[in-house]
Design an enzyme around this catalytic site. Structure first.
Site, mmCIF file in Angstrom:
data_model
loop_
_atom_site.group_PDB
_atom_site.id
_atom_site.type_symbol
_atom_site.label_atom_id
_atom_site.label_comp_id
_atom_site.label_asym_id
_atom_site.label_seq_id
_atom_site.Cartn_x
_atom_site.Cartn_y
_atom_site.Cartn_z
ATOM 1 N N SER A 38 -3.823 27.327 40.744
ATOM 2 C CA SER A 38 -4.533 26.153 40.238
ATOM 3 C C SER A 38 -4.476 25.058 41.303
ATOM 4 O O SER A 38 -3.696 25.156 42.260
ATOM 5 C CB SER A 38 -3.868 25.664 38.948
ATOM 6 N N ASP B 172 -7.922 28.657 40.962
ATOM 7 C CA ASP B 172 -8.138 28.737 39.507
ATOM 8 C C ASP B 172 -8.608 27.373 38.993
ATOM 9 O O ASP B 172 -7.974 26.350 39.278
ATOM 10 C CB ASP B 172 -6.797 29.148 38.860
ATOM 11 N N HIS B 173 -9.701 27.340 38.249
ATOM 12 C CA HIS B 173 -10.249 26.096 37.673
ATOM 13 C C HIS B 173 -10.412 24.981 38.710
ATOM 14 O O HIS B 173 -9.945 23.856 38.499
ATOM 15 C CB HIS B 173 -9.383 25.594 36.506
ATOM 16 N N ASP C 82 -15.031 25.396 38.292
ATOM 17 C CA ASP C 82 -15.120 25.229 36.843
ATOM 18 C C ASP C 82 -15.988 24.016 36.526
ATOM 19 O O ASP C 82 -15.509 22.884 36.447
ATOM 20 C CB ASP C 82 -13.710 25.067 36.254
ATOM 21 N N GLU D 61 -17.861 29.048 35.257
ATOM 22 C CA GLU D 61 -17.469 29.022 33.833
ATOM 23 C C GLU D 61 -18.556 28.410 32.961
ATOM 24 O O GLU D 61 -19.149 27.393 33.297
ATOM 25 C CB GLU D 61 -16.159 28.240 33.644
ATOM 26 N N HIS E 240 -5.802 28.811 26.769
ATOM 27 C CA HIS E 240 -4.689 28.829 27.727
ATOM 28 C C HIS E 240 -3.380 28.558 26.986
ATOM 29 O O HIS E 240 -3.351 27.774 26.040
ATOM 30 C CB HIS E 240 -4.859 27.719 28.775
ATOM 31 N N HIS F 11 -10.040 34.511 30.439
ATOM 32 C CA HIS F 11 -8.915 33.597 30.686
ATOM 33 C C HIS F 11 -7.978 33.652 29.476
ATOM 34 O O HIS F 11 -8.319 34.209 28.443
ATOM 35 C CB HIS F 11 -9.437 32.162 30.871
ATOM 36 N N GLY G 76 -5.005 35.103 29.053
ATOM 37 C CA GLY G 76 -4.552 36.472 28.766
ATOM 38 C C GLY G 76 -3.220 36.557 28.033
ATOM 39 O O GLY G 76 -2.919 37.580 27.418
ATOM 40 N N ASN H 94 -6.941 36.926 33.221
ATOM 41 C CA ASN H 94 -6.011 35.948 33.799
ATOM 42 C C ASN H 94 -4.740 35.820 32.964
ATOM 43 O O ASN H 94 -4.808 35.605 31.752
ATOM 44 C CB ASN H 94 -6.654 34.561 33.837
HETATM 45 P P1 13P Z 1 -2.526 31.970 30.115
HETATM 46 O O1 13P Z 1 -1.663 30.902 30.681
HETATM 47 O O2 13P Z 1 -2.800 31.780 28.675
HETATM 48 O O3 13P Z 1 -2.003 33.325 30.436
HETATM 49 O O4 13P Z 1 -3.953 31.829 30.820
HETATM 50 C C1 13P Z 1 -4.074 32.015 32.198
HETATM 51 C C2 13P Z 1 -5.402 31.621 32.694
HETATM 52 O O5 13P Z 1 -6.397 31.754 32.028
HETATM 53 C C3 13P Z 1 -5.482 31.089 34.066
HETATM 54 O O6 13P Z 1 -6.714 30.501 34.325
#
Ligand code: 13P
Length: 288
Positions: A49, A84-85, A105, A135, A177, A207, A209, A229
């Site tokens: 991130s 990420d994002h 994003d 996204e 998340h 996302h 996960g 993710n």
């Molecule tokens: P989690 O933190 O819920 O596993 O999500 C990770 C994610 O989507 C990173 O962009």
């Protein structure tokens, strides 16, 4: 082997499995994830991130650390370093500073502005061989200061973004998340199926996960998800193992306070979590 995420995801989509994106925070995280992917002969995406990049003193530091570790550990499986994002400026900087893949994003913008900005990032990134994730809709919850309302994506908007030539697409389908609340309604598979129908070969990204039941993960992969993710779950495994070590008083025995000893149980726990996820996502052996 550092690469963009494009080819590994095209293969995953065609082979009906998913590549894990595991977020990193420091050297231990990176080492655990790279080693697990190599041991499983699986491609892997290291998610970073903007906040984690800053924490590690910047994109350049992260890119240099991952490149050096990849070489010294003799990692032969495909590895992408993926922002990420990312914000618009962050995505530009990360690709200049050595990330091999970026997420822009633009989900907080009205769709036309999201499309315009995504298009610009794609043209800059593709000129450098860097892959791009976009996204549509939004991921609920909060991650490193990025807050989303959990808005379900409009499949037609997904098609408009896919048509730009983006390499992977994250669509909000009820995913969140962090930990899922007890009253979570689950993933919206009818929207996912519609997005898949309209976007064809586009690798779709799930996302949030952490905490999605295994049956739902398998169904999502079946419906076209090829990147998943995971962030919070590695953090929880790390924290639990570290807590056990300290609660057992091991830091006070001999030289148990040595940071290399103190951080080992947590690092091993991340390794084990990544192994489990790679098996679940079906990417084991796909980099042989
Ligand atoms: P989690 O933190 O819920 O596993 O999500 C990770 C994610 O989507 C990173 O962009």
């Amino acid at each position: 082997m550092l690469v963009s995420a494009k080819e590994m995801l095209v293969k995953a989509k065609a082979g009906h499995y998913a590549v894990g994106q595991f977020n990193i925070n420091n050297l231990e995280w990176t080492k655990a994830i790279l080693t697990a992917a190599q041991d499983m002969k699986s491609p892997v995406i290291l998610g970073v991130s903007e906040g984690a990049s800053k924490y590690m003193t910047g994109y350049k530091t992260v890119a240099a650390m991952v490149r050096a570790m990849d070489e010294v550990l003799g990692i032969t499986v495909p590895v992408a370093i993926h922002l990420d994002h990312g914000e618009y400026e962050g995505a530009k900087k990360a690709m200049m500073d050595g990330y091999t893949s970026v997420m822009f994003d633009g989900s907080k913008y009205p769709i036309d502005e999201n499309i315009e900005k995504t298009k610009e990032i794609i043209s800059l990134a593709h000129a450098r061989g860097v892959s791009v994730e976009a996204e549509v809709g939004s991921i609920g919850g909060e991650e490193d200061g990025v807050v989303g309302a959990g808005e379900i994506a409009d499949p037609m908007e997904c098609k408009r973004i896919a048509d730009l030539g983006v390499d992977m697409l994250a669509a909000g389908i009820g995913n969140i998340h962090g930990k899922y609340p007890a009253n979570w309604k689950g993933l919206d598979f009818s929207v996912l199926a519609k997005i898949q129908e309209l976007t064809g070969q586009m690798p779709l990204v799930l996302h949030g996960g952490t905490g999605i039941p295994e049956g739902m993960i398998r169904e999502a992969i079946h419906l076209g998800v090829s990147k998943i993710n995971v962030n919070t779950e590695c953090q929880l495994s790390f924290a639990e193992a570290t807590r056990k070590y300290i609660e057992a008083g091991k830091d006070l025995q001999g030289k148990g306070y040595d940071p290399r000893k103190l951080l080992k149980p947590g690092t091993d726990a991340i390794y084990n979590t990544v192994i489990e996820k790679i098996k679940l996502f079906g990417s084991e052996g796909k980099a042989e």
